[in-house]
Design a protein around this motif. Sequence first.
Motif, PDB file in Angstrom:
ATOM      1  N   ARG A 154      -9.231  14.415  14.274  1.00  0.00           N
ATOM      2  CA  ARG A 154      -8.380  15.164  13.351  1.00  0.00           C
ATOM      3  C   ARG A 154      -8.000  14.302  12.148  1.00  0.00           C
ATOM      4  NH1 ARG A 154      -7.598  19.691  10.940  1.00  0.00           N
ATOM      5  NH2 ARG A 154      -5.454  20.073  10.415  1.00  0.00           N
ATOM      6  N   TYR A 155      -7.750  13.032  12.359  1.00  0.00           N
ATOM      7  CA  TYR A 155      -7.417  12.123  11.261  1.00  0.00           C
ATOM      8  C   TYR A 155      -8.555  12.065  10.253  1.00  0.00           C
ATOM      9  CZ  TYR A 155      -6.558   7.812   8.717  1.00  0.00           C
ATOM     10  OH  TYR A 155      -6.391   6.888   7.727  1.00  0.00           O
ATOM     11  N   HIS A 156      -9.766  11.956  10.734  1.00  0.00           N
ATOM     12  CA  HIS A 156     -10.901  11.880   9.822  1.00  0.00           C
ATOM     13  C   HIS A 156     -11.160  13.217   9.130  1.00  0.00           C
ATOM     14  CE1 HIS A 156     -12.240   7.784  10.116  1.00  0.00           C
ATOM     15  NE2 HIS A 156     -11.937   7.814  11.397  1.00  0.00           N
ATOM     16  N   ASP A 157     -10.907  14.323   9.809  1.00  0.00           N
ATOM     17  CA  ASP A 157     -11.024  15.627   9.156  1.00  0.00           C
ATOM     18  C   ASP A 157     -10.022  15.759   8.012  1.00  0.00           C
ATOM     19  OD1 ASP A 157     -13.083  16.429  10.763  1.00  0.00           O
ATOM     20  OD2 ASP A 157     -11.809  17.600  12.130  1.00  0.00           O
ATOM     21  N   LEU A 158      -8.792  15.351   8.264  1.00  0.00           N
ATOM     22  CA  LEU A 158      -7.770  15.430   7.218  1.00  0.00           C
ATOM     23  C   LEU A 158      -8.077  14.486   6.068  1.00  0.00           C
ATOM     24  CD1 LEU A 158      -4.529  15.638   9.380  1.00  0.00           C
ATOM     25  CD2 LEU A 158      -5.548  17.443   7.998  1.00  0.00           C
ATOM     26  N   GLU A 159      -8.590  13.304   6.383  1.00  0.00           N
ATOM     27  CA  GLU A 159      -8.929  12.355   5.333  1.00  0.00           C
ATOM     28  C   GLU A 159     -10.049  12.898   4.448  1.00  0.00           C
ATOM     29  OE1 GLU A 159      -9.928   7.609   4.853  1.00  0.00           O
ATOM     30  OE2 GLU A 159     -10.242   8.594   6.781  1.00  0.00           O
ATOM     31  N   SER A 160     -11.065  13.492   5.054  1.00  0.00           N
ATOM     32  CA  SER A 160     -12.156  14.054   4.257  1.00  0.00           C
ATOM     33  C   SER A 160     -11.689  15.262   3.457  1.00  0.00           C
ATOM     34  CB  SER A 160     -13.336  14.429   5.151  1.00  0.00           C
ATOM     35  OG  SER A 160     -12.987  15.458   6.036  1.00  0.00           O
ATOM     36  N   GLN A 161     -10.757  16.022   3.994  1.00  0.00           N
ATOM     37  CA  GLN A 161     -10.213  17.161   3.260  1.00  0.00           C
ATOM     38  C   GLN A 161      -9.436  16.688   2.028  1.00  0.00           C
ATOM     39  OE1 GLN A 161      -7.602  19.594   5.588  1.00  0.00           O
ATOM     40  NE2 GLN A 161      -7.355  21.129   3.990  1.00  0.00           N
ATOM     41  N   VAL A 162      -8.675  15.627   2.174  1.00  0.00           N
ATOM     42  CA  VAL A 162      -7.916  15.083   1.039  1.00  0.00           C
ATOM     43  C   VAL A 162      -8.876  14.537  -0.020  1.00  0.00           C
ATOM     44  CG1 VAL A 162      -6.387  13.189   0.365  1.00  0.00           C
ATOM     45  CG2 VAL A 162      -5.811  14.613   2.319  1.00  0.00           C
ATOM     46  N   LEU A 163      -9.931  13.850   0.411  1.00  0.00           N
ATOM     47  CA  LEU A 163     -10.903  13.331  -0.539  1.00  0.00           C
ATOM     48  C   LEU A 163     -11.627  14.466  -1.268  1.00  0.00           C
ATOM     49  CD1 LEU A 163     -12.425  10.385   1.511  1.00  0.00           C
ATOM     50  CD2 LEU A 163     -10.898  10.254  -0.460  1.00  0.00           C
ATOM     51  N   ASN A 164     -11.983  15.506  -0.569  1.00  0.00           N
ATOM     52  CA  ASN A 164     -12.646  16.653  -1.206  1.00  0.00           C
ATOM     53  C   ASN A 164     -11.712  17.366  -2.181  1.00  0.00           C
ATOM     54  OD1 ASN A 164     -15.078  16.230   0.086  1.00  0.00           O
ATOM     55  ND2 ASN A 164     -14.571  17.584   1.788  1.00  0.00           N
ATOM     56  N   ALA A 165     -10.457  17.467  -1.831  1.00  0.00           N
ATOM     57  CA  ALA A 165      -9.488  18.096  -2.739  1.00  0.00           C
ATOM     58  C   ALA A 165      -9.299  17.251  -3.991  1.00  0.00           C
ATOM     59  CB  ALA A 165      -8.150  18.299  -2.019  1.00  0.00           C
ATOM     60  N   GLY A 166      -9.339  15.916  -3.833  1.00  0.00           N
ATOM     61  CA  GLY A 166      -9.217  15.031  -4.982  1.00  0.00           C
ATOM     62  C   GLY A 166     -10.427  15.131  -5.910  1.00  0.00           C
ATOM     63  N   ARG A 167     -11.593  15.298  -5.334  1.00  0.00           N
ATOM     64  CA  ARG A 167     -12.794  15.425  -6.139  1.00  0.00           C
ATOM     65  C   ARG A 167     -12.840  16.758  -6.880  1.00  0.00           C
ATOM     66  NH1 ARG A 167     -16.194  13.637  -1.256  1.00  0.00           N
ATOM     67  NH2 ARG A 167     -15.950  11.392  -1.342  1.00  0.00           N
ATOM     68  N   ALA A 168     -12.292  17.796  -6.266  1.00  0.00           N
ATOM     69  CA  ALA A 168     -12.341  19.134  -6.850  1.00  0.00           C
ATOM     70  C   ALA A 168     -11.391  19.289  -8.039  1.00  0.00           C
ATOM     71  CB  ALA A 168     -12.010  20.176  -5.788  1.00  0.00           C
ATOM     72  N   SER A 169     -10.349  18.487  -8.048  1.00  0.00           N
ATOM     73  CA  SER A 169      -9.374  18.661  -9.138  1.00  0.00           C
ATOM     74  C   SER A 169      -9.677  17.799 -10.334  1.00  0.00           C
ATOM     75  CB  SER A 169      -7.972  18.349  -8.651  1.00  0.00           C
ATOM     76  OG  SER A 169      -7.868  17.020  -8.213  1.00  0.00           O
TER      77      SER A 169
END
Length: 48
Positions: free
Chosen positions: A33-48
């Motif tokens: 779950r930690y790695h899923d959340l980390e990748s989600q945060v990184l993807n959100a940062g790239r999208a903005s």
Amino acid sequence: MTRYGLRARVITLTLAPTLIIGLLLSAFFSYNRYHDLESQVLNAGRAS
């Protein structure tokens, strides 16, 4: 010879594997779950 009776041995033999499996599963799911959340945060940062 040990002083532990049959009841103590049975309780130990049933609780020990249950606790070990529970700890391993909770560690695995927390790590996953930690790695899923980390990748989600990184993807959100790239999208903005």
